[in-house]
Design an enzyme around this catalytic site. Structure first.
Site, PDB file in Angstrom:
ATOM      1  N   HIS A  43       0.848  -1.196   0.000  1.00  0.00           N
ATOM      2  CA  HIS A  43       0.000   0.000   0.000  1.00  0.00           C
ATOM      3  C   HIS A  43       0.878   1.240   0.000  1.00  0.00           C
ATOM      4  O   HIS A  43       0.954   1.956   0.992  1.00  0.00           O
ATOM      5  CB  HIS A  43      -0.909   0.011   1.223  1.00  0.00           C
ATOM      6  N   GLU A 141      -6.355  -9.846   3.503  1.00  0.00           N
ATOM      7  CA  GLU A 141      -5.749 -10.845   4.404  1.00  0.00           C
ATOM      8  C   GLU A 141      -6.845 -11.668   5.090  1.00  0.00           C
ATOM      9  O   GLU A 141      -6.758 -12.896   5.191  1.00  0.00           O
ATOM     10  CB  GLU A 141      -4.890 -10.145   5.466  1.00  0.00           C
TER      11      GLU A 141
END
Ligand code: F3S
Length: 347
Positions: A43, A141
């Site tokens: 990110h 995740e």
């Protein structure tokens, strides 16, 4: 003004491992080879823009079959799975494609911490059990982890939510089952502790797996301590980064004047930092490259905000070096062995 950088700022072990593997593949790239990441590798916009310039594109599961079909001897395709991991069904698709198409391959860069949770979820399933995961339901995740548990399962995002669910009778169906409880790697330890307490009150024998990443935990602890000593905190990290969001909220709780920037040039729009501040802290999420931290530090110096800079009596370079320390061949570590295979030992 003193400027202090949190000890564990920047790339965590899992992100560094993924970016190192991608960098190695780029260095060895053959003419015509196409390299993709399944989703954004990390990110961090700066790093992603740089990857794009170097010809690395982001792709998705809906495109991988077409990519595999288009691969050939002169145009092989490699797809990188990022540190967050992917659902087991997606991995099965990638595996099958790599077996079917000889010039298509994938590199699984799922962080070993996340892999460990996959194996916990996979080996503790059953109809007489249910899986409850503290985490953000839509986070990749979490989506990946949930796919590994066979049996009833749900996610919750706070201790308060699980209390509400119990109060509303939404857990009634589960009272004759054994809860298997785990947590997304980047959650706040406090929320996790509260959640465990509630489960222990509701069930006699909950099976609890403490799966918060130790890197995240120490990063959050250090950021909290630093923020409590500062009158202004700068948190650097991607807007989509879960661990940066947690870091920001922890810093904000301890230092009301905390700002979150994604790129060093955003510092200019925050006129909050003035020479009236005596101590400024810098923390950074697990996907923030050291270059971005360096740049923020430099920008503060350029603006002559960082007068009498005191970085814990160490210069920036050596501090950064310490915070990014990785293991090398021959280093000795103490830890618990999680698994051993032909290529690596996970500790
Ligand atoms: Fe892995 Fe922890 Fe980083 S889970 S990706 S080392 S934050």
């Amino acid at each position: 003004m003193n400027v202090t950088i949190a000890k564990n700022a920047g790339f965590c072990f899992g992100v560094k491992r993924a970016t190192d593997r991608l960098e190695a593949a780029l260095a060895a790239r053959r003419q015509g080879e196409r390299i993709y990441t399944l989703g954004e590798l990390i990110h961090n916009r700066m790093y992603l823009d740089e990857l794009k310039e170097r010809g690395v594109e982001s792709t998705s599961m809906s495109q991988v079959t077409a990519l595999a079909e288009s691969s050939g001897e002169q145009s092989p395709v490699t797809v990188f799975v990022r540190a967050h991991g992917i659902p087991k069904e997606d991995e099965a698709v990638l595996r099958q494609l790599s077996l079917t198409y000889p010039h298509f391959r994938y590199e699984d860069c799922t962080c070993p911490y996340v892999k460990k949770i996959h194996s916990i979820a996979a080996s503790n399933g059953g109809e007489d059990r249910f899986f409850a995961l503290l985490g953000s339901a839509s986070h990749p995740e979490v989506v990946g982890i949930m796919s590994y548990f066979e049996g009833p399962k749900f996610t919750f995002d706070s201790a308060e939510q699980i209390e509400r669910m119990a109060g509303d009778g939404k857990l009634d169906d589960f009272y004759n089952s054994m809860p298997v409880l785990a947590v997304q790697t980047t959650q706040k330890p406090e929320e996790w502790k509260k959640s465990q307490k509630i489960f222990k009150k509701l069930y006699t024998n909950p099976l609890i797996f403490d799966t918060i990443c130790s890197v995240t935990e120490s990063r959050q602890r250090e950021a909290a301590l630093l923020a409590a000593q500062c009158d202004c905190m700068i948190v650097i990290g991607g807007r989509d980064s879960s661990n940066t969001a947690k870091l920001y909220s922890i810093c904000k709780e301890n230092c009301p004047q905390t700002i979150w920037i994604e790129r060093p040039d955003e510092l200019a729009v925050h006129n909050l930092i003035t020479s009236a501040h005596t101590r400024v802290g810098i923390a950074a999420g697990a996907s923030t490259p050291s270059s971005a931290i360096q740049e923020v530090f430099n920008k503060m110096s350029e603006k002559e905000l960082a007068q009498n800079t005191d970085i814990m009596e160490e210069d920036f370079a050596s501090m950064l070096e310490t915070s990014f320390k990785t293991l090398n061949t021959g280093d000795t570590v103490t830890g618990t062995v999680l698994s051993v295979d032909a290529n690596e030992v996970k500790v």
